[in-house]
Motif scaffolding. Structure first.
Motif, PDB file in Angstrom:
ATOM      1  N   UNK A 174       0.813  -1.228   0.000  1.00  0.00           N
ATOM      2  CA  UNK A 174       0.000   0.000   0.000  1.00  0.00           C
ATOM      3  C   UNK A 174       0.842   1.272   0.000  1.00  0.00           C
ATOM      4  N   UNK A 175       2.162   1.152   0.027  1.00  0.00           N
ATOM      5  CA  UNK A 175       3.036   2.333   0.062  1.00  0.00           C
ATOM      6  C   UNK A 175       3.253   2.855  -1.348  1.00  0.00           C
ATOM      7  N   UNK A 176       2.186   3.413  -1.921  1.00  0.00           N
ATOM      8  CA  UNK A 176       2.257   3.954  -3.271  1.00  0.00           C
ATOM      9  C   UNK A 176       2.839   5.358  -3.205  1.00  0.00           C
ATOM     10  N   UNK A 177       3.900   5.590  -3.962  1.00  0.00           N
ATOM     11  CA  UNK A 177       4.523   6.904  -3.960  1.00  0.00           C
ATOM     12  C   UNK A 177       5.983   6.879  -3.551  1.00  0.00           C
ATOM     13  N   UNK A 178       6.539   5.692  -3.358  1.00  0.00           N
ATOM     14  CA  UNK A 178       7.959   5.611  -3.023  1.00  0.00           C
ATOM     15  C   UNK A 178       8.211   5.357  -1.559  1.00  0.00           C
ATOM     16  N   UNK A 179       9.499   5.356  -1.207  1.00  0.00           N
ATOM     17  CA  UNK A 179       9.908   5.010   0.150  1.00  0.00           C
ATOM     18  C   UNK A 179       9.343   5.922   1.220  1.00  0.00           C
ATOM     19  N   UNK A 180       9.233   7.235   0.914  1.00  0.00           N
ATOM     20  CA  UNK A 180       8.710   8.170   1.900  1.00  0.00           C
ATOM     21  C   UNK A 180       7.265   7.854   2.270  1.00  0.00           C
ATOM     22  N   UNK A 181       6.541   7.207   1.359  1.00  0.00           N
ATOM     23  CA  UNK A 181       5.151   6.869   1.632  1.00  0.00           C
ATOM     24  C   UNK A 181       5.015   5.794   2.704  1.00  0.00           C
ATOM     25  N   UNK A 182       6.123   5.122   3.039  1.00  0.00           N
ATOM     26  CA  UNK A 182       6.062   4.094   4.082  1.00  0.00           C
ATOM     27  C   UNK A 182       6.024   4.701   5.483  1.00  0.00           C
ATOM     28  N   UNK A 183       6.413   5.964   5.616  1.00  0.00           N
ATOM     29  CA  UNK A 183       6.567   6.561   6.953  1.00  0.00           C
ATOM     30  C   UNK A 183       5.273   6.561   7.762  1.00  0.00           C
ATOM     31  N   UNK A 184       4.126   7.029   7.210  1.00  0.00           N
ATOM     32  CA  UNK A 184       2.897   6.973   8.004  1.00  0.00           C
ATOM     33  C   UNK A 184       2.535   5.559   8.446  1.00  0.00           C
ATOM     34  N   UNK A 185       2.795   4.570   7.577  1.00  0.00           N
ATOM     35  CA  UNK A 185       2.475   3.183   7.924  1.00  0.00           C
ATOM     36  C   UNK A 185       3.406   2.658   9.019  1.00  0.00           C
ATOM     37  N   UNK A 186       4.663   3.103   9.001  1.00  0.00           N
ATOM     38  CA  UNK A 186       5.587   2.699  10.065  1.00  0.00           C
ATOM     39  C   UNK A 186       5.172   3.302  11.403  1.00  0.00           C
ATOM     40  N   UNK A 187       4.697   4.543  11.376  1.00  0.00           N
ATOM     41  CA  UNK A 187       4.202   5.155  12.606  1.00  0.00           C
ATOM     42  C   UNK A 187       3.005   4.388  13.148  1.00  0.00           C
ATOM     43  N   UNK A 188       2.104   3.985  12.252  1.00  0.00           N
ATOM     44  CA  UNK A 188       0.950   3.182  12.668  1.00  0.00           C
ATOM     45  C   UNK A 188       1.387   1.825  13.197  1.00  0.00           C
ATOM     46  N   UNK A 189       2.414   1.240  12.565  1.00  0.00           N
ATOM     47  CA  UNK A 189       2.923  -0.049  13.007  1.00  0.00           C
ATOM     48  C   UNK A 189       3.486   0.034  14.414  1.00  0.00           C
ATOM     49  N   UNK A 190       4.234   1.095  14.696  1.00  0.00           N
ATOM     50  CA  UNK A 190       4.779   1.279  16.039  1.00  0.00           C
ATOM     51  C   UNK A 190       3.685   1.431  17.078  1.00  0.00           C
ATOM     52  N   UNK A 191       2.635   2.193  16.736  1.00  0.00           N
ATOM     53  CA  UNK A 191       1.525   2.376  17.677  1.00  0.00           C
ATOM     54  C   UNK A 191       0.761   1.079  17.910  1.00  0.00           C
ATOM     55  N   UNK A 192       0.619   0.273  16.857  1.00  0.00           N
ATOM     56  CA  UNK A 192      -0.176  -0.957  16.960  1.00  0.00           C
ATOM     57  C   UNK A 192       0.554  -2.066  17.709  1.00  0.00           C
ATOM     58  N   UNK A 193       1.871  -2.132  17.558  1.00  0.00           N
ATOM     59  CA  UNK A 193       2.627  -3.253  18.123  1.00  0.00           C
ATOM     60  C   UNK A 193       3.430  -2.887  19.370  1.00  0.00           C
ATOM     61  N   UNK A 194       3.750  -1.584  19.522  1.00  0.00           N
ATOM     62  CA  UNK A 194       4.607  -1.184  20.626  1.00  0.00           C
ATOM     63  C   UNK A 194       6.069  -1.540  20.402  1.00  0.00           C
ATOM     64  N   UNK A 195       6.424  -1.916  19.175  1.00  0.00           N
ATOM     65  CA  UNK A 195       7.803  -2.292  18.882  1.00  0.00           C
ATOM     66  C   UNK A 195       8.741  -1.086  18.953  1.00  0.00           C
ATOM     67  N   UNK A 196       8.250   0.089  18.610  1.00  0.00           N
ATOM     68  CA  UNK A 196       9.076   1.290  18.605  1.00  0.00           C
ATOM     69  C   UNK A 196       8.154   2.501  18.688  1.00  0.00           C
ATOM     70  N   UNK A 197       8.727   3.658  19.022  1.00  0.00           N
ATOM     71  CA  UNK A 197       7.940   4.876  19.120  1.00  0.00           C
ATOM     72  C   UNK A 197       8.236   5.793  17.926  1.00  0.00           C
ATOM     73  N   UNK A 198       7.518   6.905  17.857  1.00  0.00           N
ATOM     74  CA  UNK A 198       7.669   7.806  16.715  1.00  0.00           C
ATOM     75  C   UNK A 198       9.059   8.427  16.662  1.00  0.00           C
ATOM     76  N   UNK A 199       9.652   8.707  17.833  1.00  0.00           N
ATOM     77  CA  UNK A 199      10.996   9.283  17.855  1.00  0.00           C
ATOM     78  C   UNK A 199      11.996   8.334  17.199  1.00  0.00           C
ATOM     79  N   UNK A 200      11.819   7.039  17.434  1.00  0.00           N
ATOM     80  CA  UNK A 200      12.699   6.048  16.820  1.00  0.00           C
ATOM     81  C   UNK A 200      12.557   6.069  15.301  1.00  0.00           C
ATOM     82  N   UNK A 201      11.326   6.171  14.806  1.00  0.00           N
ATOM     83  CA  UNK A 201      11.092   6.196  13.369  1.00  0.00           C
ATOM     84  C   UNK A 201      11.796   7.389  12.736  1.00  0.00           C
TER      85      UNK A 201
END
Length: 202
Positions: free
Chosen positions: A37-64
């Protein structure tokens, strides 16, 4: 020790009953979905990574955002670099490998199939119109990521006037060096890293 500041110790999953295989499998599935679903290149993955961190607790936004800076300063596409760094922090070297494969799997498969058809239909009027229609979307997607990054920067440094001022000045200076003096990205990265070292010594 499989841990990175802001990341999650791999062994913590084992303590909470999640086996190593399940962690690796979850990493793979989640990054396959992000890559799809990351249409638009690598930068488009950033919002999904933030959501992933919130959903799993694996990392926080500062880490991203720290990983974004590191990914931009290292060779290779930012999306794959981010996936590798996050995967390593969660599941060690195997996690990094699995996350990297997962995030590229759908895109590479699709592009291989599309490239074959594009050789045949690249001059077709309908294909040209579709591509023209996609160009503004790519700009919009990247602009939205810039807004997210800017909001995060303000959130982190709003209480420190010096850091906020330094950040704004550096952004402006880098824009001038890039647009007026045609500095290459590698020169900008080295310049900003040197500035960061200098400020850190103050």
């Amino acid at each position: 020790m499989y841990i990175t500041p802001g990341g999650c110790d791999f062994r913590e999953h084992l303590k909470h009953g999640m086996g190593a295989d399940m962690v690796i499998l979850e990493l793979f599935i989640r990054f396959v979905l992000i890559g799809a679903v990351s249409i638009g290149g690598g930068l488009a993955t950033i919002p999904y990574l933030l959501d992933l961190g919130n959903a799993t607790g694996w990392f926080d936004s500062a880490y991203v955002f720290n990983m974004i800076a590191l990914s931009e300063a290292t060779p290779g596409p930012i999306g794959i670099n981010l996936a590798t760094l996050v995967g390593v922090s969660v599941g060690g070297w195997l996690g990094g490998l699995v996350a990297s494969i997962g995030i590229t799997l759908v895109g590479v498969t699709f592009m291989v199939l599309l490239a074959h058809k594009m050789r045949t239909y690249r001059d077709h009027r309908l294909v040209k119109r579709i591509i023209k229609g996609l160009r503004p979307i790519m700009i919009g997607l990247h602009f939205s990521v810039i807004v997210v990054l800017w909001q995060s920067l303000l959130k982190d440094v709003y209480h420190d006037v010096f850091v906020l001022g330094y950040s704004v000045v550096l952004i402006g200076l880098c824009s001038v060096l890039t647009l007026k003096y045609s500095w290459k990205p590698v020169h900008i990265i080295l310049f900003c890293a040197s500035c960061g070292l200098g400020v850190g010594c103050v």
